[in-house]
Motif scaffolding. Structure first.
Motif, PDB file in Angstrom:
ATOM      1  N   VAL A  75       0.838  -1.189   0.000  1.00 17.76           N
ATOM      2  CA  VAL A  75       0.000   0.000   0.000  1.00 17.76           C
ATOM      3  C   VAL A  75       0.877   1.244   0.000  1.00 17.76           C
ATOM      4  N   ASP A  76       0.284   2.349  -0.428  1.00 15.02           N
ATOM      5  CA  ASP A  76       0.971   3.625  -0.334  1.00 15.02           C
ATOM      6  C   ASP A  76       1.157   3.964   1.144  1.00 15.02           C
ATOM      7  N   LEU A  78      -2.518   4.595   2.374  1.00 11.66           N
ATOM      8  CA  LEU A  78      -2.857   3.220   2.761  1.00 11.66           C
ATOM      9  C   LEU A  78      -3.760   2.545   1.730  1.00 11.66           C
ATOM     10  N   ARG A  79      -3.715   3.041   0.525  1.00 13.90           N
ATOM     11  CA  ARG A  79      -4.443   2.456  -0.597  1.00 13.90           C
ATOM     12  C   ARG A  79      -3.466   1.612  -1.410  1.00 13.90           C
ATOM     13  N   HIS A  80      -3.937   0.485  -1.924  1.00 14.97           N
ATOM     14  CA  HIS A  80      -3.035  -0.380  -2.677  1.00 14.97           C
ATOM     15  C   HIS A  80      -2.473   0.346  -3.880  1.00 14.97           C
ATOM     16  N   VAL A  81      -1.199   0.084  -4.187  1.00 14.65           N
ATOM     17  CA  VAL A  81      -0.528   0.839  -5.244  1.00 14.65           C
ATOM     18  C   VAL A  81      -0.979   0.434  -6.646  1.00 14.65           C
ATOM     19  N   ARG A  82      -1.629  -0.744  -6.778  1.00 16.14           N
ATOM     20  CA  ARG A  82      -2.082  -1.183  -8.106  1.00 16.14           C
ATOM     21  C   ARG A  82      -3.592  -1.415  -8.198  1.00 16.14           C
ATOM     22  N   ALA A 130      -7.001   0.021  -6.866  1.00 12.14           N
ATOM     23  CA  ALA A 130      -7.515   1.210  -6.175  1.00 12.14           C
ATOM     24  C   ALA A 130      -8.660   0.911  -5.220  1.00 12.14           C
ATOM     25  N   ASN A 131      -9.301  -0.243  -5.350  1.00  6.87           N
ATOM     26  CA  ASN A 131     -10.413  -0.565  -4.439  1.00  6.87           C
ATOM     27  C   ASN A 131      -9.965  -1.473  -3.296  1.00  6.87           C
ATOM     28  N   VAL A 132      -8.654  -1.509  -3.044  1.00  6.10           N
ATOM     29  CA  VAL A 132      -8.103  -2.297  -1.941  1.00  6.10           C
ATOM     30  C   VAL A 132      -7.339  -1.363  -1.000  1.00  6.10           C
ATOM     31  N   PHE A 133      -7.642  -1.470   0.298  1.00  4.75           N
ATOM     32  CA  PHE A 133      -6.947  -0.708   1.327  1.00  4.75           C
ATOM     33  C   PHE A 133      -6.363  -1.680   2.348  1.00  4.75           C
ATOM     34  N   GLY A 134      -5.359  -1.229   3.084  1.00  3.95           N
ATOM     35  CA  GLY A 134      -4.765  -2.077   4.111  1.00  3.95           C
ATOM     36  C   GLY A 134      -4.318  -1.263   5.299  1.00  3.95           C
ATOM     37  N   LEU A 135      -4.320  -1.889   6.451  1.00  9.41           N
ATOM     38  CA  LEU A 135      -3.792  -1.247   7.656  1.00  9.41           C
ATOM     39  C   LEU A 135      -3.327  -2.302   8.638  1.00  9.41           C
ATOM     40  N   ILE A 194      -6.444   4.259  11.166  1.00 16.80           N
ATOM     41  CA  ILE A 194      -7.888   4.084  10.988  1.00 16.80           C
ATOM     42  C   ILE A 194      -8.542   5.285  10.295  1.00 16.80           C
ATOM     43  N   PRO A 195      -8.310   6.540  10.754  1.00 12.22           N
ATOM     44  CA  PRO A 195      -8.955   7.675  10.075  1.00 12.22           C
ATOM     45  C   PRO A 195      -8.546   7.789   8.611  1.00 12.22           C
ATOM     46  N   THR A 196      -7.314   7.402   8.292  1.00  6.37           N
ATOM     47  CA  THR A 196      -6.845   7.481   6.906  1.00  6.37           C
ATOM     48  C   THR A 196      -7.570   6.479   6.027  1.00  6.37           C
ATOM     49  N   VAL A 197      -7.657   5.228   6.474  1.00 10.03           N
ATOM     50  CA  VAL A 197      -8.343   4.207   5.686  1.00 10.03           C
ATOM     51  C   VAL A 197      -9.819   4.542   5.537  1.00 10.03           C
ATOM     52  N   VAL A 198     -10.461   4.885   6.636  1.00 14.24           N
ATOM     53  CA  VAL A 198     -11.904   5.185   6.589  1.00 14.24           C
ATOM     54  C   VAL A 198     -12.175   6.409   5.730  1.00 14.24           C
ATOM     55  N   GLY A 199     -11.401   7.465   5.947  1.00 17.28           N
ATOM     56  CA  GLY A 199     -11.621   8.690   5.178  1.00 17.28           C
ATOM     57  C   GLY A 199     -11.410   8.499   3.691  1.00 17.28           C
ATOM     58  N   ASN A 200     -10.338   7.809   3.322  1.00 14.73           N
ATOM     59  CA  ASN A 200     -10.050   7.619   1.899  1.00 14.73           C
ATOM     60  C   ASN A 200     -11.000   6.627   1.246  1.00 14.73           C
ATOM     61  N   LEU A 201     -11.464   5.630   2.005  1.00 11.12           N
ATOM     62  CA  LEU A 201     -12.445   4.699   1.442  1.00 11.12           C
ATOM     63  C   LEU A 201     -13.778   5.412   1.206  1.00 11.12           C
ATOM     64  N   LEU A 202     -14.199   6.251   2.146  1.00  7.45           N
ATOM     65  CA  LEU A 202     -15.444   7.016   1.956  1.00  7.45           C
ATOM     66  C   LEU A 202     -15.318   7.967   0.770  1.00  7.45           C
TER      67      LEU A 202
END
Length: 464
Positions: free
Chosen positions: A284-285, A289-293, A295-300, A319-327
Motif C-alpha cells: 500500500v501507499d 494506505l491504498r493499494h498501489v495497483r 484502487a479498491n483495496v486498502f490495508g492497515l 484508521i482515520p486514513t483508511v476510513v476517510g479515503n475509502l469514503l
C-alpha cells in the motif's frame, strides 16, 4: 463463481481480520454510512487486547481482562463471517475462503495482522509451555511467563528477538525488565540476557540508548546480531546463529528460562497473492494506505508494507486514513487523508513504570506530551494499565473518533537522568481523564463508575 454481497444494491465492503484495525474500521464505516453492506471475515472465537499480554506475563494483569468473545465486539449492522481466507483474487474482486466459497466485494480492507512462524525455529513449537520455554506472544502462554519468573531462584534467563519485522516490538524488552525487577526484589541469583538479531535494544536510536541504560541498570547482558535458530528442550539449550566475516557461526547457550519472540511475516494468503510486494507484505501507499495497483483495496495494521512500527497505536493512527479515503473513493473522489507513520511503543521498565516511545516515519520523536519521552514515567504506567484498556474497549474498536495529540518535538541528544513526572502533572492529568470519562456519553453509563474506582485506587496507592 463469485457471489457478491452487493446483490442488495448496497456498496459491498469486505474486511479481512476482526482484530483492532478491522473491527475499528467496520465500526467507523457503519457509523458514517448505514447504507454499506459490511462483512468482517475472521475465524477466531475471541478478540484480544494484545498489549495487555505483556502485563499478564509480568503478573500485573489477569488473562481474562485481555480477551472478549469476538461476536460481542462486532458492531451492530456488520456481518461476521467465521471463515478463513485462503486466497485473494483482486482481478475478479473476490476472496476465496477455506470452505471453497468465493466472496465478492466492491472494496476490500485487509487488516489480517501478522503470522507467527513458530515452526521457523527448530524445536520451538514442541518446547513451548513447558520446561521453562514461554512467550508473551500467546495469550495462553503469558501466565506461564509469570509463573516461571516468580518460581526462578537462580540460573540463566534468556529473552530473544528475531530478525525482521515483529508486532509490538517492545515485548521482549518489557518482559526482560519486569523479570529482572522481580529477580532484584526477591534477591534471586538469576543472570539476565537479551539475545537479539538486531544491532541495538530498539529500532529507533533516539529511544534505544535510553532503553539500554534501563537494561544495564538491571545488569542484563546484551548479545546483538544473534538469531535464535534451534531449541533443544531436552538439554535446555538454545542455539543462536550469527555472521562474522561472511561466515555463519553457531553458539549453544544454556537456559533455565527462555522467553521467545517468534519470527513473523504477513499471512500466507497475502504473501502468495498479486497484492504483495517482493517481501510478501500487502503493498500500500505509505501515506494513503491504498493499494498501489488496485484502487479498491486498502490495508492497515501489521500486514502492510508501511515502514512503521507495528503497534496498536499505529493502527489507531491509520484508521482515520483508511476510513476517510475509502469514503472518498465511494464518492468517486481521490484520497485526501494521509498517515504520518505514527506509532507508540510502551516499554515497561518496571511494574507501574513505562518508557513511552512515540515516533513518526523516519524514527522522529513525536510525543503526545511536552515531556522528554526517554524518561520512564509512572504516569505512562497508569495510562497503560488503567486508561488504555478502557479506551480500547469503549472508544477505539467502537469507531469513536479521538483527536490527534502527537507532534514532532526535538530534544537534546543526551539521554536525560531518570525522574518521575512531577506530582502536580500526574494528579492534574488523572483529574482531566476522570472528568472526560464521567462527563462523556461514550461510556454508555457502564464504564464510568468502574474507571472512577480505578482512578481512586491509583490516587490512594500513590498518595495523590
Amino acid at each position: 463463481m463469485s457471489h457478491s454481497v452487493s446483490a442488495s444494491g448496497k456498496p459491498a465492503i469486505v474486511i479481512i481480520g476482526a482484530g483492532t484495525g478491522g473491527m475499528a474500521v467496520a465500526a467507523c464505516l457503519r457509523n458514517a454510512r448505514v447504507d454499506l453492506d459490511i462483512t468482517l471475515i475472521d475465524p477466531a472465537p475471541f478478540h484480544d487486547f494484545q498489549p495487555a499480554w505483556t502485563l499478564v506475563g509480568g503478573g500485573i494483569c489477569r488473562p481474562e481482562d485481555a480477551r472478549r468473545v469476538l461476536r460481542d465486539c462486532v458492531p451492530p449492522g456488520v456481518r461476521l463471517l467465521a471463515e478463513t481466507v485462503t486466497a485473494l483474487q483482486p482481478q475478479e474482486q473476490c476472496v476465496r475462503l477455506a470452505n471453497g466459497a468465493l466472496l465478492g466485494y466492491d472494496f476490500l480492507v485487509v487488516a489480517a495482522g501478522m503470522q507467527l512462524n513458530w515452526g521457523a525455529v527448530e524445536g520451538l513449537a514442541d518446547a513451548l509451555g513447558k520446561g521453562g520455554v514461554t512467550s508473551n506472544y500467546r495469550h495462553d502462554l503469558a501466565p506461564y511467563t509469570a509463573e516461571l519468573v516468580q518460581g526462578l531462584k537462580g540460573g540463566d534467563a534468556l529473552f530473544t528477538q528475531p530478525a525482521g519485522r515483529i508486532k509490538c516490538p517492545g515485548v521482549p524488552q518489557s518482559a526482560l525488565c519486569l523479570a529482572a525487577d522481580h529477580f532484584r526484589r526477591t534477591s534471586a541469583s538469576v543472570r539476565v540476557h537479551f539475545w537479539s538479531a538486531g544491532t541495538s535494544a530498539f529500532g529507533i536510536p533516539f529511544y534505544a540508548r535510553a532503553l539500554e541504560r534501563v537494561m544495564a541498570s538491571y545488569g542484563a547482558q546484551t548479545h546483538y546480531g544473534q538469531n535464535l535458530v534451534q531449541v533443544r528442550a531436552c538439554e535446555k539449550i538454545a542455539v543462536f546463529e550469527s555472521c562474522m566475516n561472511g561466515e555463519l557461526l553457531r553458539e549453544e547457550v544454556h537456559y533455565d528460562l527462555l522467553h521467545v519472540v517468534p519470527p513473523q511475516s504477513a499471512p500466507d494468503f497475502i504473501r502468495g497473492s498479486v497484492l504483495a510486494d517482493a517481501a510478501g507484505w500487502l503493498e500500500v501507499d505509505r501515506h494513503t494506505l491504498r493499494h498501489v495497483r488496485y484502487a479498491n483495496v486498502f490495508g492497515l495494521g501489521d500486514c502492510t508494507s508501511t515502514p512503521n512500527s507495528k503497534t496498536v497505536s499505529a493502527i489507531q493512527g491509520q484508521i482515520p486514513t483508511v476510513v476517510g479515503n475509502l469514503l472518498q473513493a465511494l464518492r468517486g473522489r481521490d484520497s485526501s487523508e494521509s498517515y504520518d507513520g505514527y506509532a507508540a511503543c510502551p516499554l515497561v521498565t518496571a511494574p507501574g513504570k513505562v518508557l513511552l516511545a512515540e515516533f513518526v516515519y523516519g524514527g522522529v520523536a513525536a510525543p503526545s506530551l511536552p515531556l522528554d519521552p526517554r524518561v520512564p514515567r509512572r504516569l505512562y504506567g497508569w495510562v497503560q494499565r488503567v486508561l488504555l484498556p478502557w479506551f480500547y474497549w469503549n472508544i477505539l474498536i467502537r469507531g469513536r473518533g479521538v483527536p490527534t495529540m502527537h507532534r514532532v518535538r526535538y530534544f537534546s541528544d543526551a539521554v536525560p537522568d531518570w525522574g518521575g513526572l512531577p506530582g502536580r502533572w500526574a494528579a492534574s492529568l488523572q483529574r482531566v481523564a476522570a472528568r472526560v470519562i464521567s462527563a462523556s456519553a461514550l461510556t454508555g453509563g457502564r464504564m464510568a463508575p468502574r474507571l472512577r474506582a480505578a482512578l481512586q485506587q491509583q490516587r490512594e496507592r500513590h498518595g495523590k
